[in-house]
Design a protein around this motif. Structure first.
Motif, PDB file in Angstrom:
ATOM      1  N   ALA A 216       8.780   4.113  -4.456  1.00  0.00           N
ATOM      2  CA  ALA A 216       7.755   3.248  -4.714  1.00  0.00           C
ATOM      3  C   ALA A 216       8.412   1.690  -5.183  1.00  0.00           C
ATOM      4  CB  ALA A 216       6.814   3.890  -5.959  1.00  0.00           C
ATOM      5  N   MET A 217       9.338   1.953  -6.342  1.00  0.00           N
ATOM      6  CA  MET A 217       9.862   0.797  -6.692  1.00  0.00           C
ATOM      7  C   MET A 217      10.859   0.098  -5.715  1.00  0.00           C
ATOM      8  SD  MET A 217       8.615   0.376  -9.598  1.00  0.00           S
ATOM      9  CE  MET A 217       9.551  -1.029 -10.167  1.00  0.00           C
ATOM     10  N   ARG A 218      11.095   0.715  -4.624  1.00  0.00           N
ATOM     11  CA  ARG A 218      11.974   0.032  -3.566  1.00  0.00           C
ATOM     12  C   ARG A 218      10.970  -0.439  -2.455  1.00  0.00           C
ATOM     13  NH1 ARG A 218      17.244   3.713  -2.625  1.00  0.00           N
ATOM     14  NH2 ARG A 218      18.672   2.772  -3.988  1.00  0.00           N
ATOM     15  N   THR A 219       9.864  -0.491  -2.377  1.00  0.00           N
ATOM     16  CA  THR A 219       8.750  -0.832  -1.615  1.00  0.00           C
ATOM     17  C   THR A 219       7.655  -1.696  -2.046  1.00  0.00           C
ATOM     18  OG1 THR A 219       8.990   1.620  -0.530  1.00  0.00           O
ATOM     19  CG2 THR A 219       7.166   0.232   0.288  1.00  0.00           C
ATOM     20  N   GLY A 220       7.405  -2.450  -1.459  1.00  0.00           N
ATOM     21  CA  GLY A 220       6.278  -3.693  -1.724  1.00  0.00           C
ATOM     22  C   GLY A 220       6.998  -4.632  -3.034  1.00  0.00           C
ATOM     23  N   GLU A 221       5.902  -5.408  -3.601  1.00  0.00           N
ATOM     24  CA  GLU A 221       6.264  -6.054  -4.799  1.00  0.00           C
ATOM     25  C   GLU A 221       6.258  -5.309  -6.066  1.00  0.00           C
ATOM     26  OE1 GLU A 221       4.404 -10.394  -4.447  1.00  0.00           O
ATOM     27  OE2 GLU A 221       3.380  -9.375  -2.640  1.00  0.00           O
TER      28      GLU A 221
ATOM     29  N   LEU B  76       0.866  -1.278   0.006  1.00  0.00           N
ATOM     30  CA  LEU B  76      -0.034   0.018  -0.043  1.00  0.00           C
ATOM     31  C   LEU B  76       0.854   1.142   0.041  1.00  0.00           C
ATOM     32  CD1 LEU B  76      -2.590   1.354   0.137  1.00  0.00           C
ATOM     33  CD2 LEU B  76      -2.734   1.187   2.638  1.00  0.00           C
ATOM     34  N   ARG B  77       1.915   1.002   0.777  1.00  0.00           N
ATOM     35  CA  ARG B  77       2.940   2.354   0.809  1.00  0.00           C
ATOM     36  C   ARG B  77       3.364   2.552  -0.449  1.00  0.00           C
ATOM     37  NH1 ARG B  77       5.880   0.486   4.340  1.00  0.00           N
ATOM     38  NH2 ARG B  77       4.634   1.050   6.193  1.00  0.00           N
ATOM     39  N   GLY B  78       3.804   1.569  -1.187  1.00  0.00           N
ATOM     40  CA  GLY B  78       4.251   1.528  -2.495  1.00  0.00           C
ATOM     41  C   GLY B  78       3.638   2.093  -3.456  1.00  0.00           C
ATOM     42  N   ALA B  79       2.326   1.991  -3.351  1.00  0.00           N
ATOM     43  CA  ALA B  79       1.170   2.053  -4.277  1.00  0.00           C
ATOM     44  C   ALA B  79       1.038   3.678  -4.089  1.00  0.00           C
ATOM     45  CB  ALA B  79      -0.199   1.464  -4.172  1.00  0.00           C
TER      46      ALA B  79
ATOM     47  N   VAL C  53       3.068  -5.646  -8.031  1.00  0.00           N
ATOM     48  CA  VAL C  53       1.712  -5.447  -7.401  1.00  0.00           C
ATOM     49  C   VAL C  53       1.877  -3.718  -7.557  1.00  0.00           C
ATOM     50  CG1 VAL C  53       0.495  -4.740  -5.083  1.00  0.00           C
ATOM     51  CG2 VAL C  53       1.252  -6.812  -5.766  1.00  0.00           C
ATOM     52  N   VAL C  54       2.937  -2.886  -7.186  1.00  0.00           N
ATOM     53  CA  VAL C  54       3.097  -1.603  -7.291  1.00  0.00           C
ATOM     54  C   VAL C  54       2.956  -1.020  -8.840  1.00  0.00           C
ATOM     55  CG1 VAL C  54       4.724   0.289  -6.962  1.00  0.00           C
ATOM     56  CG2 VAL C  54       4.654  -1.468  -5.203  1.00  0.00           C
ATOM     57  N   ALA C  55       3.587  -1.898  -9.924  1.00  0.00           N
ATOM     58  CA  ALA C  55       3.869  -1.147 -11.092  1.00  0.00           C
ATOM     59  C   ALA C  55       2.448  -0.830 -11.572  1.00  0.00           C
ATOM     60  CB  ALA C  55       4.421  -2.090 -11.800  1.00  0.00           C
TER      61      ALA C  55
ATOM     62  N   ALA D 297       4.200   0.556 -19.747  1.00  0.00           N
ATOM     63  CA  ALA D 297       5.345   0.160 -19.196  1.00  0.00           C
ATOM     64  C   ALA D 297       4.912  -0.980 -17.820  1.00  0.00           C
ATOM     65  CB  ALA D 297       5.814   1.450 -18.653  1.00  0.00           C
ATOM     66  N   PRO D 298       4.066  -0.719 -17.114  1.00  0.00           N
ATOM     67  CA  PRO D 298       3.749  -1.609 -16.085  1.00  0.00           C
ATOM     68  C   PRO D 298       3.577  -3.057 -16.387  1.00  0.00           C
ATOM     69  CG  PRO D 298       2.390   0.398 -15.726  1.00  0.00           C
ATOM     70  CD  PRO D 298       3.004   0.324 -17.107  1.00  0.00           C
ATOM     71  N   LEU D 299       3.191  -3.298 -17.693  1.00  0.00           N
ATOM     72  CA  LEU D 299       2.984  -4.793 -18.010  1.00  0.00           C
ATOM     73  C   LEU D 299       4.464  -5.382 -18.415  1.00  0.00           C
ATOM     74  CD1 LEU D 299       0.102  -3.888 -20.554  1.00  0.00           C
ATOM     75  CD2 LEU D 299      -0.158  -5.023 -18.285  1.00  0.00           C
ATOM     76  N   VAL D 300       5.359  -4.546 -19.094  1.00  0.00           N
ATOM     77  CA  VAL D 300       6.513  -4.970 -19.300  1.00  0.00           C
ATOM     78  C   VAL D 300       7.294  -5.026 -18.017  1.00  0.00           C
ATOM     79  CG1 VAL D 300       8.986  -4.032 -20.341  1.00  0.00           C
ATOM     80  CG2 VAL D 300       6.554  -3.620 -21.464  1.00  0.00           C
ATOM     81  N   VAL D 301       7.118  -4.178 -17.071  1.00  0.00           N
ATOM     82  CA  VAL D 301       7.625  -4.482 -15.712  1.00  0.00           C
ATOM     83  C   VAL D 301       7.246  -5.681 -15.082  1.00  0.00           C
ATOM     84  CG1 VAL D 301       7.788  -3.479 -13.160  1.00  0.00           C
ATOM     85  CG2 VAL D 301       8.066  -1.782 -15.268  1.00  0.00           C
ATOM     86  N   MET D 302       6.035  -5.711 -15.397  1.00  0.00           N
ATOM     87  CA  MET D 302       5.353  -7.033 -14.797  1.00  0.00           C
ATOM     88  C   MET D 302       6.173  -8.127 -15.119  1.00  0.00           C
ATOM     89  SD  MET D 302       1.407  -8.621 -14.479  1.00  0.00           S
ATOM     90  CE  MET D 302       0.757  -6.837 -14.225  1.00  0.00           C
ATOM     91  N   LEU D 303       6.093  -8.198 -16.592  1.00  0.00           N
ATOM     92  CA  LEU D 303       6.850  -9.366 -17.430  1.00  0.00           C
ATOM     93  C   LEU D 303       8.335  -9.305 -16.899  1.00  0.00           C
ATOM     94  CD1 LEU D 303       6.931 -11.285 -19.668  1.00  0.00           C
ATOM     95  CD2 LEU D 303       7.582  -9.484 -21.014  1.00  0.00           C
ATOM     96  N   GLY D 304       9.057  -8.341 -16.499  1.00  0.00           N
ATOM     97  CA  GLY D 304      10.374  -8.641 -16.024  1.00  0.00           C
ATOM     98  C   GLY D 304      10.698  -9.155 -14.689  1.00  0.00           C
ATOM     99  N   ALA D 305       9.484  -8.596 -13.865  1.00  0.00           N
ATOM    100  CA  ALA D 305       9.232  -8.997 -12.389  1.00  0.00           C
ATOM    101  C   ALA D 305       9.163 -10.517 -12.457  1.00  0.00           C
ATOM    102  CB  ALA D 305       8.261  -8.415 -11.783  1.00  0.00           C
ATOM    103  N   GLY D 306       8.497 -11.202 -13.305  1.00  0.00           N
ATOM    104  CA  GLY D 306       8.293 -12.629 -13.517  1.00  0.00           C
ATOM    105  C   GLY D 306       9.460 -13.208 -13.894  1.00  0.00           C
TER     106      GLY D 306
END
Length: 288
Positions: free
Chosen positions: A230-235, A5-8, A238-240, A104-113
């Motif tokens: 944001a990118m240093r907080t939470g998953e 939530l904090r990251g969001a 989820v945040v992206a 970009a969030p979709l690409v970030v999600m892809l990279g996170a996986g």
């Protein structure tokens, strides 16, 4: 308050800052300032602000960490993102540029996986595919409807997505102010690259344009700092998706300030992109 939530909340604040930054930058280029000169002034002003912030926080402006592999990778992605996004803001409608950036969030999600090893279920992968379909609706890659300038926004989006992933892996002892100094030094370099390809001798911005670019720097510093937190907080996965707040800000500013009227396909594509990210977020909430 949970880390997610904090990251969001940090990400929403970052997207408001970036949305205002985009509007200031586009307004400055509309005053006759070239994309290269506008990017140079924006980068230099923001870099000075971050250097003052670093001194106030008691951390050195320069650190040898800048030259280590993880931050060099982040810097390379930042150069790509800043270079092509600045060109897109100057030569493509704000609404179109911002809509494409929402992939970009979709690409970030892809990279996170694939890179960070975060678990992403099949339904969220399907949502990612829907989001890319939304991007295709916006850019319309057919001979009759394709807008070549849209490629600028796509390349910028890929650069920013890579930067966000690299921010996650950056050493935690590198202060956010130091990342900001490095980031906006890169912005300045990107502006110089653009200047090198622009015809004629460079000219200084008018007083109005210079004022607008100062506004660009202030809002950019706010957005960049909040994005780093944001990118240093939470998953990351989820945040992206909260990056979609930028599209709402951009559409309102494009409509009210630049008299842009996105067509039905652009709005439909934007809805698919935002909807796919929102669904991914809801799935995360149910999983918990």
């Amino acid at each position: 308050m949970t880390d997610n939530l904090r990251g969001a909340l940090f990400m929403i604040l970052a997207m408001v800052g970036f949305g205002v930054e985009d509007a200031f930058f586009k307004a400055a280029t509309a005053q006759g300032t070239s994309a290269g000169m506008a990017t140079v002034q924006f980068g230099l002003t923001a870099m000075v602000l971050y250097a003052l912030y670093a001194r106030q926080q008691g951390v050195p402006v320069w650190t040898s960490e800048y030259l280590k592999k993880r931050l060099l990778i982040r810097t390379a992605f930042e150069i790509v993102g800043r270079l092509f996004f600045a060109l897109s803001l100057a030569y493509t409608p704000l609404s179109t540029t911002s809509a494409i950036l929402q992939a970009a969030p979709l690409v970030v999600m892809l990279g996170a996986g694939l890179i960070l090893g975060e678990k992403i279920g099949p339904r969220r992968w399907a949502a990612m595919a829907v989001g890319f379909a939304g991007v295709l609706l916006i850019i319309r890659p057919t001979p009759d409807a394709f807008q070549p300038n849209a490629i600028l926004a796509i390349l910028g989006m890929i650069g920013f997505a890579g930067r966000d992933l690299a921010t996650r892996t950056a050493p935690m002892h590198v202060h956010a102010a130091q990342l900001g100094v490095l980031g906006f030094a890169v912005v300045t370099c990107a502006g110089m690259v653009i200047l090198g390809f622009e015809p004629g001798a460079p000219s200084l911005p008018s007083a109005t344009a210079a004022t607008l670019l100062c506004g660009t720097a202030l809002s950019g510093v706010l957005g960049y700092t909040a994005m780093t937190w944001a990118m240093r907080t939470g998953e990351v996965s989820v945040v992206a998706p909260f990056r979609y707040a930028r599209l709402l800000v951009a559409l309102v500013l494009a409509y009210t300030l630049f008299n842009e009227r996105p067509d039905v396909l652009t709005l439909a594509g934007a809805a698919l992109i935002v909807g796919s990210g929102t669904y991914s977020l809801i799935r995360d909430g149910r999983r918990r």
